[in-house]
Scaffold this active site. Sequence first.
Site, short mmCIF file in Angstrom:
data_model
loop_
_atom_site.label_atom_id
_atom_site.label_comp_id
_atom_site.label_asym_id
_atom_site.label_seq_id
_atom_site.Cartn_x
_atom_site.Cartn_y
_atom_site.Cartn_z
N GLU A 106 0.80 -1.24 0.00
CA GLU A 106 0.00 0.00 0.00
C GLU A 106 0.82 1.28 0.00
O GLU A 106 0.61 2.17 0.81
CB GLU A 106 -0.95 -0.02 1.21
N GLU A 141 -5.82 -11.15 -1.10
CA GLU A 141 -6.64 -11.01 0.10
C GLU A 141 -8.10 -10.99 -0.31
O GLU A 141 -8.80 -10.00 -0.10
CB GLU A 141 -6.26 -9.74 0.86
C1 GLA Z 1 -4.72 -4.96 4.31
C2 GLA Z 1 -3.49 -5.71 4.74
C3 GLA Z 1 -3.82 -6.97 5.44
C4 GLA Z 1 -5.00 -6.81 6.38
C5 GLA Z 1 -6.16 -6.28 5.60
C6 GLA Z 1 -7.36 -6.17 6.46
O1 GLA Z 1 -5.27 -5.40 3.17
O2 GLA Z 1 -2.61 -5.99 3.71
O3 GLA Z 1 -2.71 -7.37 6.19
O4 GLA Z 1 -4.68 -5.94 7.42
O5 GLA Z 1 -5.78 -4.99 5.17
O6 GLA Z 1 -7.44 -7.12 7.44
#
Ligand code: GLA
Length: 383
Positions: free
Chosen positions: A170, A275
């Site tokens: 990010e 994710e």
């Molecule tokens: C981001 C992070 C993860 C997690 C998600 C929400 O995407 O990369 O590690 O914290 O947020 O749980």
Amino acid sequence: MVSTRRQFLKGTVAGSGLASLNLASIKSHAAFTAATETGLKDLYAKDFKIGTAISGANMRAADPKFMGLIAKEFNAITMENNMKWERLNPEQGKWDWEIPDKFMAFGASQNMYILGHVLVWHSQVPDWVFKNAKGKDINARKLKARMVDHIEQLAGRYKGKISAWDVLNEAVDEGNGWRKSPWFNIIGPKFVDLAFNTAHEIDPNAHLIYNDYNMHNPDKRDFVVKMVRDLKKRGVPIQGIGMQGHVALDYPSIKELEDSIKAFAAEGMRVHITELDVDVLPAAWDHIGAEISTNFEYSDQLNPYTKGLPAEIEAKLASRYSDLFKLFLKYRDDIERVTFWGTGDKESWKNDFPVRGRTNYPLLFDREYKRKPCYDAVAALKK
Ligand code: GLA
């Protein structure tokens, strides 16, 4: 701006472009029978790896039933939180390896693709990393040294055992270029080079990933493509792009996701869906993403399915998962792995984000770890 806005409290969750699935026919499908005996990882063995994130609590408990389910369904694992800076190294000189070591041993015992999450990020990092005793930002030289030391400790401990590292998480702020994180503000954009170069030096065989949310956003996509080109021009090692995949029933569009998969693959990157979860609850915000510092106030209106998911929404969820996996299968040559952000609905962060205390249903397994219709829909794509 392309569809980064959602209507507040839409009432119904529109199934834009989603062919509605007949759940009964999926259940009777031969693939369903096969899938009750094998796991998703077996059904998708020729396509890409299927992964999940494991929480610290589940790893500590190591309940044989739960661990058995993980071993059966998945061949890739990520630690949800316990390799993050604030958990691992909350105070200078204090390291907590217990859970990560357990996780690594489990992954090795199952011969899994093990994801390291995460080396450099702006969230879930304790203040001491960026600040001195007086609360003032430390200088670039000191912060670089802290980053290098952290990577040496973490990636060094598991050298040769981690398949891929989320090196950087990010670092891009939607349409605004680099996120103005403490890493960026103190070191400048070259902190990115330092992160990847150091990770490569410490563990030369690990596959190195840049990971972010809202990667369908064209501004973000373009910025990341340019970042990859610049890194490659400078000889900085990067091999993969992680698209987090925190999506909703009707957002973003399959086309937007497809454009990004194509764009990243065209740069020679392996694509990781890192994710994945599908939020089924009313949108609480205009701006969707996964900036975890965002939170909204609870209201019953925003939490409509406390007693179970209505069949109509369950079908939309199955249909959405089916569309997503059709897309992933179309790009099976470019996609390395699809990782869910958790296994059962009970454990999902989406029960508490972006509103605390809701009942969400974003994953393939229910609160008792039973397969849901959306699991069957994903399985049914692989006859
Ligand atoms: C981001 C992070 C993860 C997690 C998600 C929400 O995407 O990369 O590690 O914290 O947020 O749980």
